[in-house]
Design a protein around this motif. Structure first.
Motif, short mmCIF file in Angstrom:
data_model
loop_
_atom_site.label_atom_id
_atom_site.label_comp_id
_atom_site.label_asym_id
_atom_site.label_seq_id
_atom_site.Cartn_x
_atom_site.Cartn_y
_atom_site.Cartn_z
N ASN A 184 11.96 64.24 56.60
CA ASN A 184 12.29 65.58 57.50
C ASN A 184 13.55 65.22 58.26
N LYS A 185 14.35 64.51 57.83
CA LYS A 185 15.74 64.01 58.41
C LYS A 185 16.40 65.19 58.92
N LEU A 186 17.07 65.24 59.91
CA LEU A 186 17.87 66.33 60.29
C LEU A 186 19.24 66.10 59.68
N SER A 187 19.82 67.32 59.26
CA SER A 187 20.93 67.19 58.11
C SER A 187 22.12 66.74 59.02
N GLU A 188 22.24 66.78 60.34
CA GLU A 188 23.23 66.20 60.97
C GLU A 188 23.40 64.73 60.86
N ASN A 189 22.42 63.93 60.58
CA ASN A 189 22.39 62.57 60.52
C ASN A 189 23.63 61.97 59.58
N VAL A 190 24.36 60.83 60.09
CA VAL A 190 25.15 60.34 58.96
C VAL A 190 24.28 59.29 58.05
N PRO A 191 24.73 59.15 57.05
CA PRO A 191 23.63 58.24 55.91
C PRO A 191 23.86 56.81 56.50
N GLY A 192 22.67 56.17 56.47
CA GLY A 192 22.49 54.98 56.85
C GLY A 192 21.08 54.78 57.36
N PRO A 193 20.33 53.59 57.59
CA PRO A 193 19.25 53.36 58.12
C PRO A 193 18.68 54.23 59.14
N TYR A 194 19.38 54.58 60.36
CA TYR A 194 18.56 55.23 61.51
C TYR A 194 18.93 56.60 60.97
N TYR A 195 17.95 57.45 61.47
CA TYR A 195 18.09 58.77 61.41
C TYR A 195 17.13 59.40 62.64
N VAL A 196 17.29 60.63 62.90
CA VAL A 196 16.40 61.62 63.78
C VAL A 196 15.67 62.76 62.81
N ASP A 197 14.34 62.88 63.15
CA ASP A 197 13.67 64.00 62.31
C ASP A 197 13.60 65.24 62.87
#
Length: 76
Positions: free
Chosen positions: A6-19
């Motif tokens: 459920n990652k948000l589409s704005e996140n850049v690729p990599g280990p950290y993300y916001v869902d």
């Protein structure tokens, strides 16, 4: 715990993300402004730059631990 499916589409690729559970409280943006930003509409935050050094990693981990809805994940 954040859900990588459920990652948000704005996140850049990599280990950290916001869902999608993000409530836009700005805790992560206040804690790690070099890595998290608020969306233009203010409804949620996202990772705009992955941590590049120990300091940024520490602040990103602090953001993850401080998130009131567990919307930040680390797959690293």
């Amino acid at each position: 715990m954040a859900d990588k499916s459920n990652k948000l589409s704005e996140n850049v690729p990599g280990p950290y993300y916001v869902d999608e559970e993000c409530i836009g409280c700005e805790v992560c943006v206040d804690t790690a402004p070099d890595n998290f930003k608020m969306a233009e509409d203010g409804t949620h935050a996202y990772v705009y730059k992955q941590p590049e050094n120990d300091s940024e990693k520490e602040l990103s981990e602090e953001s993850l631990a401080s998130c009131p809805v567990d919307a930040i994940g680390n797959d690293g």
